[in-house]
Design an enzyme around this catalytic site. Structure first.
Site, PDB file in Angstrom:
ATOM      1  N   PHE A   1      14.999  62.129  41.087  1.00 59.68           N
ATOM      2  CA  PHE A   1      14.632  61.529  42.370  1.00 59.68           C
ATOM      3  C   PHE A   1      14.674  62.596  43.445  1.00 59.68           C
ATOM      4  O   PHE A   1      15.686  63.264  43.625  1.00 59.68           O
ATOM      5  CB  PHE A   1      15.562  60.368  42.759  1.00 59.68           C
ATOM      6  CG  PHE A   1      15.094  59.681  44.005  1.00 59.68           C
ATOM      7  CD1 PHE A   1      14.074  58.733  43.956  1.00 59.68           C
ATOM      8  CD2 PHE A   1      15.611  60.021  45.244  1.00 59.68           C
ATOM      9  CE1 PHE A   1      13.606  58.135  45.125  1.00 59.68           C
ATOM     10  CE2 PHE A   1      15.149  59.422  46.408  1.00 59.68           C
ATOM     11  CZ  PHE A   1      14.137  58.476  46.346  1.00 59.68           C
TER      12      PHE A   1
ATOM     13  N   ASP B   1      18.067  70.603  43.649  1.00 57.01           N
ATOM     14  CA  ASP B   1      18.141  69.543  44.646  1.00 57.01           C
ATOM     15  C   ASP B   1      19.577  69.033  44.698  1.00 57.01           C
ATOM     16  O   ASP B   1      20.018  68.289  43.827  1.00 57.01           O
ATOM     17  CB  ASP B   1      17.159  68.418  44.275  1.00 57.01           C
ATOM     18  CG  ASP B   1      17.166  67.297  45.310  1.00 57.01           C
ATOM     19  OD1 ASP B   1      18.021  67.325  46.228  1.00 57.01           O
ATOM     20  OD2 ASP B   1      16.311  66.392  45.203  1.00 57.01           O
TER      21      ASP B   1
ATOM     22  N   LYS C   1      21.835  64.248  52.714  1.00 54.61           N
ATOM     23  CA  LYS C   1      22.820  63.146  52.774  1.00 54.61           C
ATOM     24  C   LYS C   1      24.133  63.423  53.536  1.00 54.61           C
ATOM     25  O   LYS C   1      24.282  62.977  54.651  1.00 54.61           O
ATOM     26  CB  LYS C   1      23.067  62.627  51.361  1.00 54.61           C
ATOM     27  CG  LYS C   1      21.808  61.932  50.818  1.00 54.61           C
ATOM     28  CD  LYS C   1      22.063  61.104  49.597  1.00 54.61           C
ATOM     29  CE  LYS C   1      20.921  60.150  49.304  1.00 54.61           C
ATOM     30  NZ  LYS C   1      19.851  60.669  48.457  1.00 54.61           N
TER      31      LYS C   1
END
Ligand SMILES: *Cc1c(COP(=O)(O)O)cnc(C)c1O
Length: 400
Positions: free
Chosen positions: A139, A224, A253
């Protein structure tokens, strides 16, 4: 302020239906706790999806935002911005990367990484080098390029035509990767631990093999770390577990302590792929976001939250694995630090609901996997409290 029912009605009437929201309107957070609009308190083991690593409204982050907001909130990247430069230095001094580009989200960081990889690879090796290889079940975000890099067709359906120059391999399968590398390959994009795709941890041998293939073929390793970075796995950056370093890394995040900010980091050599004018963001790296980021990352480092996360995460993982003896429907428990998943042979949604009714927020990814991503400030006692609720929910579930 409305009550919960009113907020939900308002939300349902006016917002685009992009989310399957739970019937809960949260209005306040402090540390590990959040409160809904009717005053009910919950222990938060979701952390705004791995964002609130310092817990909600950490005083140092709040103070940094308040101070910066009253001094200078926005400044264009036409000019130099002190908090931006200071946050960049902090990230560089604590990572294997040398330069930083700031943006506003994880998807934007991925977008920047893809653009830099293409720019660098074309300059270095020629115009035919543009392809990014990523993994199934990954993702990487929701912009058109990021969702194309995401190896899950369910997110791509109906968006065609997708951008060209992406292909997919099986995660943790070096042969699959080796056979996918071709004359167009520019880089390999992976999460060291797949978060949204099910909490799948890369094998050390695999990531080291990927690094070796990148070196042999002149490819960029893009990691990532939007979800797994900044302490969550028990290392400041997840790549530290594997004995590899990336050429490009993405963060978001937890970076702003709850405030939106993303970053794309690269080595000096690879960063040379961008020249002035090649990439930009109006809001990216603005003083307010960077002041929040500076306070958040400084705090994570200064209070040694990474060490605590490793210790409590190890305890949590062990206690979750012990539950496998009692509940036959627990298929596997996996993860690192405080990025943990419990895969079930039964649907997980009901357990999320039962936990919520008992005052514990957890979430599920896919239909069968519960994910535990509490703030990194949790202690063993907090984990015990969450496990009591989880056990009660699982007992209820097994009784039907
Ligand atoms: C959440 C996530 C993204 C996307 O971040 P947004 O801020 O939602 O755009 C990208 N990569 C990973 C690994 C993520 O977990």
């Amino acid at each position: 302020m409305g009550n919960q029912k009113e907020i939900i009605a308002l939300s349902d009437q006016y917002l685009m239906r992009t989310y399957g929201r739970l019937p809960l309107a949260l209005v306040r957070g402090q540390g590990l706790n959040v409160w809904d609009a009717d005053g009910k308190r919950y222990l938060d083991f979701v952390s705004g999806l791995a964002v609130d690593s310092l817990g909600h409204c950490h005083p140092r982050v709040v103070a940094a935002i308040q101070n910066q907001a009253s001094q200078f909130m926005h400044c264009s990247n036409l000019y130099h911005i002190e908090p931006q430069a200071r946050l960049a230095r902090l990230l560089v001094e604590n990572s294997a990367l040398d330069r930083v580009f700031f943006c506003n989200s994880g998807a934007e960081a991925i977008e920047a990484a893809i653009k830099l990889a293409r720019k660098y690879a074309k300059k270095k090796h020629g115009p035919e080098r543009y392809e990014i290889i990523s993994a199934y079940n990954s993702f990487h975000g929701r912009t058109l390029a990021a969702i194309t890099a995401t190896g899950q067709t369910k997110y791509q359906q109906g968006l065609e035509p997708l951008p060209e120059g992406f292909r997919y391999v099986f995660f943790n399968d070096l042969d699959s990767l080796r056979s996918a590398i071709g004359p167009h390959t520019a880089g390999i994009l992976l999460e060291p631990i797949q978060g949204e795709g099910g909490v799948n941890v890369a094998d050390q041998k695999y990531l080291q093999g990927v690094r070796r293939l990148c070196d042999e073929h002149g490819l960029l390793l893009i990691l990532d770390e939007v979800q797994c970075g900044l302490g969550r796995t028990g290392r400041l950056f997840a790549y530290e577990h594997f004995g590899v370093t990336p050429d490009i890394m993405t963060l978001a995040k937890a970076l702003g302590g709850g405030f939106p900010i993303g970053a794309m980091l690269a080595t000096e050599e690879v960063a040379s792929g961008f020249a002035p004018g090649d990439h930009a963001s109006t809001f990216g790296g603005n003083p307010l976001a960077c002041a929040a980021g500076l306070a958040a990352v400084q705090t994570i480092i200064e209070i040694n939250l990474v060490r605590q996360c490793e210790r409590v995460g190890t305890y949590f993982l062990r206690r979750l694995r012990e539950m496998q003896d009692r509940y036959g429907f627990i298929k596997e428990v996996r993860g690192k630090g405080l990025l943990l998943g419990m895969e079930l042979t039964i649907k997980a949604g009901g357990i999320v609901t039962r936990c919520r009714e008992r005052g514990l927020l957890i979430n599920c990814i896919g239909d069968y996997t519960l994910r535990f991503i509490p703030p990194l400030i949790v202690t063993e006692a907090d984990v015990d409290a969450a496990l009591d609720v989880l056990r009660a929910a699982l007992d209820e579930e097994s009784e039907g």
